[in-house]
Scaffold this motif. Structure first.
Motif, PDB file in Angstrom:
ATOM      1  N   VAL A  84      -1.017  19.160  -9.561  1.00  0.00           N
ATOM      2  CA  VAL A  84      -2.013  18.122  -9.828  1.00  0.00           C
ATOM      3  C   VAL A  84      -2.376  17.472  -8.499  1.00  0.00           C
ATOM      4  O   VAL A  84      -1.544  16.826  -7.871  1.00  0.00           O
ATOM      5  CB  VAL A  84      -1.484  17.080 -10.829  1.00  0.00           C
ATOM      6  CG1 VAL A  84      -2.502  15.955 -11.010  1.00  0.00           C
ATOM      7  CG2 VAL A  84      -1.194  17.747 -12.176  1.00  0.00           C
ATOM      8  N   ALA A  85      -3.616  17.659  -8.077  1.00  0.00           N
ATOM      9  CA  ALA A  85      -4.098  17.158  -6.789  1.00  0.00           C
ATOM     10  C   ALA A  85      -4.780  15.810  -6.963  1.00  0.00           C
ATOM     11  O   ALA A  85      -4.908  15.289  -8.071  1.00  0.00           O
ATOM     12  CB  ALA A  85      -5.060  18.175  -6.176  1.00  0.00           C
ATOM     13  N   SER A  86      -5.250  15.266  -5.854  1.00  0.00           N
ATOM     14  CA  SER A  86      -5.967  13.998  -5.922  1.00  0.00           C
ATOM     15  C   SER A  86      -7.360  14.174  -6.499  1.00  0.00           C
ATOM     16  O   SER A  86      -7.964  13.209  -6.980  1.00  0.00           O
ATOM     17  CB  SER A  86      -6.062  13.376  -4.524  1.00  0.00           C
ATOM     18  OG  SER A  86      -6.749  14.248  -3.640  1.00  0.00           O
ATOM     19  N   GLY A  87      -7.894  15.384  -6.454  1.00  0.00           N
ATOM     20  CA  GLY A  87      -9.223  15.640  -6.983  1.00  0.00           C
ATOM     21  C   GLY A  87      -9.732  16.978  -6.507  1.00  0.00           C
ATOM     22  O   GLY A  87      -9.010  17.762  -5.863  1.00  0.00           O
ATOM     23  N   GLY A  88     -11.012  17.246  -6.800  1.00  0.00           N
ATOM     24  CA  GLY A  88     -11.582  18.530  -6.458  1.00  0.00           C
ATOM     25  C   GLY A  88     -11.637  18.796  -4.968  1.00  0.00           C
ATOM     26  O   GLY A  88     -11.499  19.942  -4.528  1.00  0.00           O
ATOM     27  N   THR A  89     -11.843  17.762  -4.162  1.00  0.00           N
ATOM     28  CA  THR A  89     -11.902  17.957  -2.716  1.00  0.00           C
ATOM     29  C   THR A  89     -10.589  18.520  -2.195  1.00  0.00           C
ATOM     30  O   THR A  89     -10.567  19.512  -1.453  1.00  0.00           O
ATOM     31  CB  THR A  89     -12.252  16.638  -2.009  1.00  0.00           C
ATOM     32  OG1 THR A  89     -13.607  16.296  -2.315  1.00  0.00           O
ATOM     33  CG2 THR A  89     -12.103  16.760  -0.499  1.00  0.00           C
ATOM     34  N   GLU A  90      -9.479  17.899  -2.565  1.00  0.00           N
ATOM     35  CA  GLU A  90      -8.186  18.401  -2.114  1.00  0.00           C
ATOM     36  C   GLU A  90      -7.935  19.818  -2.603  1.00  0.00           C
ATOM     37  O   GLU A  90      -7.483  20.680  -1.841  1.00  0.00           O
ATOM     38  CB  GLU A  90      -7.051  17.491  -2.582  1.00  0.00           C
ATOM     39  CG  GLU A  90      -5.681  17.984  -2.159  1.00  0.00           C
ATOM     40  CD  GLU A  90      -4.527  17.137  -2.679  1.00  0.00           C
ATOM     41  OE1 GLU A  90      -3.394  17.666  -2.705  1.00  0.00           O
ATOM     42  OE2 GLU A  90      -4.751  15.970  -3.041  1.00  0.00           O
ATOM     43  N   ALA A  91      -8.231  20.080  -3.868  1.00  0.00           N
ATOM     44  CA  ALA A  91      -7.980  21.410  -4.423  1.00  0.00           C
ATOM     45  C   ALA A  91      -8.830  22.463  -3.718  1.00  0.00           C
ATOM     46  O   ALA A  91      -8.352  23.575  -3.426  1.00  0.00           O
ATOM     47  CB  ALA A  91      -8.259  21.411  -5.920  1.00  0.00           C
ATOM     48  N   GLU A  94     -25.294  27.736  -1.588  1.00  0.00           N
ATOM     49  CA  GLU A  94     -25.662  26.423  -1.060  1.00  0.00           C
ATOM     50  C   GLU A  94     -25.417  25.314  -2.078  1.00  0.00           C
ATOM     51  O   GLU A  94     -25.397  24.134  -1.712  1.00  0.00           O
ATOM     52  CB  GLU A  94     -27.116  26.420  -0.615  1.00  0.00           C
ATOM     53  CG  GLU A  94     -28.124  26.655  -1.719  1.00  0.00           C
ATOM     54  CD  GLU A  94     -29.551  26.719  -1.201  1.00  0.00           C
ATOM     55  OE1 GLU A  94     -29.747  26.634   0.033  1.00  0.00           O
ATOM     56  OE2 GLU A  94     -30.467  26.861  -2.028  1.00  0.00           O
ATOM     57  N   SER A  95     -25.177  25.659  -3.322  1.00  0.00           N
ATOM     58  CA  SER A  95     -24.859  24.672  -4.349  1.00  0.00           C
ATOM     59  C   SER A  95     -23.402  24.240  -4.313  1.00  0.00           C
ATOM     60  O   SER A  95     -22.996  23.354  -5.087  1.00  0.00           O
ATOM     61  CB  SER A  95     -25.165  25.252  -5.734  1.00  0.00           C
ATOM     62  OG  SER A  95     -24.451  26.470  -5.934  1.00  0.00           O
ATOM     63  N   ALA A  96     -22.594  24.840  -3.439  1.00  0.00           N
ATOM     64  CA  ALA A  96     -21.173  24.489  -3.361  1.00  0.00           C
ATOM     65  C   ALA A  96     -21.002  23.029  -2.954  1.00  0.00           C
ATOM     66  O   ALA A  96     -21.796  22.464  -2.210  1.00  0.00           O
ATOM     67  CB  ALA A  96     -20.454  25.403  -2.375  1.00  0.00           C
ATOM     68  N   HIS A  97     -19.935  22.440  -3.423  1.00  0.00           N
ATOM     69  CA  HIS A  97     -19.642  21.028  -3.178  1.00  0.00           C
ATOM     70  C   HIS A  97     -19.428  20.758  -1.689  1.00  0.00           C
ATOM     71  O   HIS A  97     -18.953  21.629  -0.941  1.00  0.00           O
ATOM     72  CB  HIS A  97     -18.388  20.635  -3.966  1.00  0.00           C
ATOM     73  CG  HIS A  97     -18.108  19.174  -3.991  1.00  0.00           C
ATOM     74  ND1 HIS A  97     -17.155  18.587  -3.181  1.00  0.00           N
ATOM     75  CD2 HIS A  97     -18.647  18.170  -4.726  1.00  0.00           C
ATOM     76  CE1 HIS A  97     -17.124  17.284  -3.423  1.00  0.00           C
ATOM     77  NE2 HIS A  97     -18.018  17.006  -4.350  1.00  0.00           N
ATOM     78  N   PHE A  98     -19.750  19.550  -1.264  1.00  0.00           N
ATOM     79  CA  PHE A  98     -19.604  19.205   0.167  1.00  0.00           C
ATOM     80  C   PHE A  98     -18.161  19.214   0.638  1.00  0.00           C
ATOM     81  O   PHE A  98     -17.899  19.160   1.848  1.00  0.00           O
ATOM     82  CB  PHE A  98     -20.255  17.854   0.476  1.00  0.00           C
ATOM     83  CG  PHE A  98     -19.789  16.702  -0.366  1.00  0.00           C
ATOM     84  CD1 PHE A  98     -18.561  16.107  -0.163  1.00  0.00           C
ATOM     85  CD2 PHE A  98     -20.606  16.197  -1.380  1.00  0.00           C
ATOM     86  CE1 PHE A  98     -18.128  15.032  -0.925  1.00  0.00           C
ATOM     87  CE2 PHE A  98     -20.188  15.116  -2.159  1.00  0.00           C
ATOM     88  CZ  PHE A  98     -18.945  14.533  -1.931  1.00  0.00           C
ATOM     89  N   SER A  99     -17.206  19.303  -0.265  1.00  0.00           N
ATOM     90  CA  SER A  99     -15.806  19.394   0.156  1.00  0.00           C
ATOM     91  C   SER A  99     -15.545  20.662   0.969  1.00  0.00           C
ATOM     92  O   SER A  99     -14.606  20.694   1.781  1.00  0.00           O
ATOM     93  CB  SER A  99     -14.876  19.351  -1.058  1.00  0.00           C
ATOM     94  OG  SER A  99     -15.215  20.348  -2.002  1.00  0.00           O
ATOM     95  N   LEU A 130     -18.073  28.130   7.512  1.00  0.00           N
ATOM     96  CA  LEU A 130     -18.702  28.101   6.190  1.00  0.00           C
ATOM     97  C   LEU A 130     -20.070  28.758   6.273  1.00  0.00           C
ATOM     98  O   LEU A 130     -20.949  28.299   7.007  1.00  0.00           O
ATOM     99  CB  LEU A 130     -18.841  26.661   5.690  1.00  0.00           C
ATOM    100  CG  LEU A 130     -19.622  26.473   4.388  1.00  0.00           C
ATOM    101  CD1 LEU A 130     -18.962  27.228   3.233  1.00  0.00           C
ATOM    102  CD2 LEU A 130     -19.744  24.984   4.059  1.00  0.00           C
ATOM    103  N   ARG A 131     -20.252  29.832   5.521  1.00  0.00           N
ATOM    104  CA  ARG A 131     -21.533  30.519   5.434  1.00  0.00           C
ATOM    105  C   ARG A 131     -22.114  30.279   4.045  1.00  0.00           C
ATOM    106  O   ARG A 131     -21.478  30.633   3.043  1.00  0.00           O
ATOM    107  CB  ARG A 131     -21.364  32.018   5.674  1.00  0.00           C
ATOM    108  CG  ARG A 131     -20.781  32.357   7.046  1.00  0.00           C
ATOM    109  CD  ARG A 131     -20.577  33.863   7.213  1.00  0.00           C
ATOM    110  NE  ARG A 131     -20.100  34.186   8.544  1.00  0.00           N
ATOM    111  CZ  ARG A 131     -19.829  35.429   8.962  1.00  0.00           C
ATOM    112  NH1 ARG A 131     -20.009  36.462   8.124  1.00  0.00           N
ATOM    113  NH2 ARG A 131     -19.391  35.645  10.185  1.00  0.00           N
ATOM    114  N   THR A 132     -23.279  29.697   3.963  1.00  0.00           N
ATOM    115  CA  THR A 132     -23.872  29.378   2.669  1.00  0.00           C
ATOM    116  C   THR A 132     -25.103  30.233   2.419  1.00  0.00           C
ATOM    117  O   THR A 132     -25.974  30.379   3.279  1.00  0.00           O
ATOM    118  CB  THR A 132     -24.253  27.892   2.570  1.00  0.00           C
ATOM    119  OG1 THR A 132     -25.125  27.546   3.651  1.00  0.00           O
ATOM    120  CG2 THR A 132     -23.011  27.025   2.618  1.00  0.00           C
TER     121      THR A 132
END
Length: 350
Positions: free
Chosen positions: A69-76, A99-104, A116-118
Motif C-alpha cells: 500500500v503506497a502513498s498514492g499513484g505517483t509513488e506506485a 501522452e495521456s500518461a500521468h505527470f508522475s 520518458l518517450r511519449t
C-alpha cells in the motif's frame, strides 16, 4: 489557533479523491499511529497490508499477488519504473508511454534517470500503437498503458501494449490508479487476467473510497518486488521494498475496510450510479451546445469558454481543465445527481 474546517465536498467536481466510506474512516483512525514500514514491530498492520494486497490482487485479476500500500499513484508509478530500471541491463534506459500518461512519469524520469518517450494518442484519446511501437528500442525497460486516463477516462489497448513490451523484453506497467475500481464492471481488458502485465497501479483512496493516503502497487512476482528491496539493519525486519520508510497504518487499514465492505457489490452499484451521472451531465451539456467527449468511464470533458469556467468557480464550483482546455468533471462517489442539477442550473445563468 483558529479552527480550520476541511474542504466541503458539496461542490467539488474536479477531484479524484472522495469522502472515505464510514468503515474506512473508522479503521484509519484506529491505525493512525501504526507504522507498516516496520512490520516486525507493528505486526497487526503488517498482516492487514498482506490482506490489502490480496484484495487488490482480486480486483486486478491476480492470484497470489505481491505489492504494498503506497502513498498514492505517483509513488506506485515511480516504483514500477524503478523495478523496470533495476532489472534491465542498459546504461541508457527509457520508458515508452502515451501522452495521456500521468505527470508522475515525468517525476519518475527525473528521479530515476530514465528517459520518458511519449507517443501521441489517437482521435479518441487512446494510445496510438503504431506511434508507441516506433519509440521502443533495445534500451526500453518498460512500456506503459493507462487504464482510466485522468483527463478523459480512456482505456488504452492493454493487451497490445503488453505484447509490445514482451517483444522488447521490457516490462508492461498499467496505470489504473483511478480506473481500477470501476473497470471490473466493464468489458475492458486491462489487468493481469487479460494480458501479460507485470505491474499495476491502483489506488483505494480514489474510487475505492479509502482514506487518503492509500495507493497500491501490485505485481505478479516476488522477484520483481525484490528489485526494490534495501537493507534495514536497525529494524526487526531486515529489508524494505517501499519508497517511503515510516508510513501511517491509516491507509492500510482504511483500504482493507473499504474493500471488505464494498467489493464487489458496493463498487458495482457505485460504478453504475457514477456512469449514470456522467452520461446525464454529458447529455445536458450537449443539449446546451457544448462539444462533449463521450464518457467511457465517469469523467466528462466539454469544450467551454474560460470566462464561464471562471464564473462557475466564483460560485464555489471546483472544476478543472484538460490539457486541451476542456472543462473536466469527475463523477466521484460524492458527486450526486442533485449536485449536478445545481451545477447545470448555475451554468444556465451565463
Amino acid at each position: 489557533m483558529q479552527r480550520v474546517e476541511p474542504q466541503d465536498f458539496s461542490r467539488v467536481l474536479s477531484s479524484m479523491c472522495t469522502r472515505p466510506h464510514p468503515r474506512a474512516r473508522e479503521a484509519a483512525e484506529r491505525f493512525l499511529a501504526t507504522n507498516p514500514g516496520d512490520p516486525g514491530t507493528y505486526e497487526a498492520v503488517s498482516e492487514l497490508e498482506t490482506e490489502a494486497v490480496e484484495l487488490l490482487g482480486t480486483v486486478t485479476g491476480l492470484p497470489n499477488p505481491e505489492g504494498y500500500v503506497a502513498s498514492g499513484g505517483t509513488e506506485a508509478n515511480i516504483q514500477a519504473v524503478r523495478i523496470a530500471r533495476n532489472r534491465a541491463d542498459t546504461e541508457r534506459p527509457n520508458m515508452v508511454a502515451p501522452e495521456s500518461a500521468h505527470f508522475s512519469f515525468n517525476k519518475a524520469a527525473d528521479l530515476l534517470g530514465v528517459e520518458l518517450r511519449t507517443a501521441p494518442t489517437d482521435e479518441d484519446h487512446r494510445a496510438d500503437m503504431e506511434a508507441m511501437t516506433e519509440l521502443v528500442d533495445e534500451d526500453t525497460v518498460v512500456v506503459i498503458g493507462v487504464a482510466g486516463s485522468t483527463e478523459y477516462g480512456r482505456v488504452d489497448p492493454i493487451p497490445a501494449i503488453a505484447d509490445l513490451a514482451d517483444d522488447a523484453d521490457a516490462l508492461c506497467h498499467v496505470d489504473a490508479a483511478w480506473g481500477g475500481f470501476v473497470l471490473p464492471f466493464t468489458d475492458h481488458r486491462w489487468h493481469f487476467g487479460h494480458a501479460d502485465v507485470d505491474t499495476i497501479t491502483i489506488d483505494p483512496h480514489k474510487m475505492g473510497q479509502a482514506a487518503v493516503p492509500a495507493g497500491g502497487l501490485v505485481t505478479h512476482s516476488a522477484e520483481l518486488l525484490d528489485e526494490l528491496a534495501v537493507d534495514t539493519p536497525y529494524l526487526e525486519s531486515k529489508s524494505q521494498a517501499t519508497l517511503t520508510g515510516t508510513r501511517s497504518g491509516a491507509g492500510v487499514a482504511s483500504a482493507v475496510a473499504a474493500m471488505e465492505e464494498l467489493w464487489p457489490v458496493g463498487y458495482r452499484e457505485q460504478y453504475h450510479e457514477s456512469m449514470d451521472n456522467a452520461e446525464w451531465l454529458a447529455e445536458q451539456l450537449a443539449a446546451r451546445g457544448h462539444d462533449v467527449v463521450e464518457p467511457e468511464l465517469p469523467i466528462v470533458a466539454a469544450d467551454m469558454t474560460m470566462p464561464v469556467t471562471e464564473d462557475l468557480r466564483q460560485r464555489g464550483w471546483r472544476i478543472s481543465k484538460t490539457g486541451e482546455g476542456e472543462m473536466r468533471v469527475v463523477c466521484m462517489p460524492h458527486v450526486t445527481k442533485s449536485m449536478l442539477r445545481s451545477f447545470v442550473a448555475d451554468l444556465d445563468w451565463f
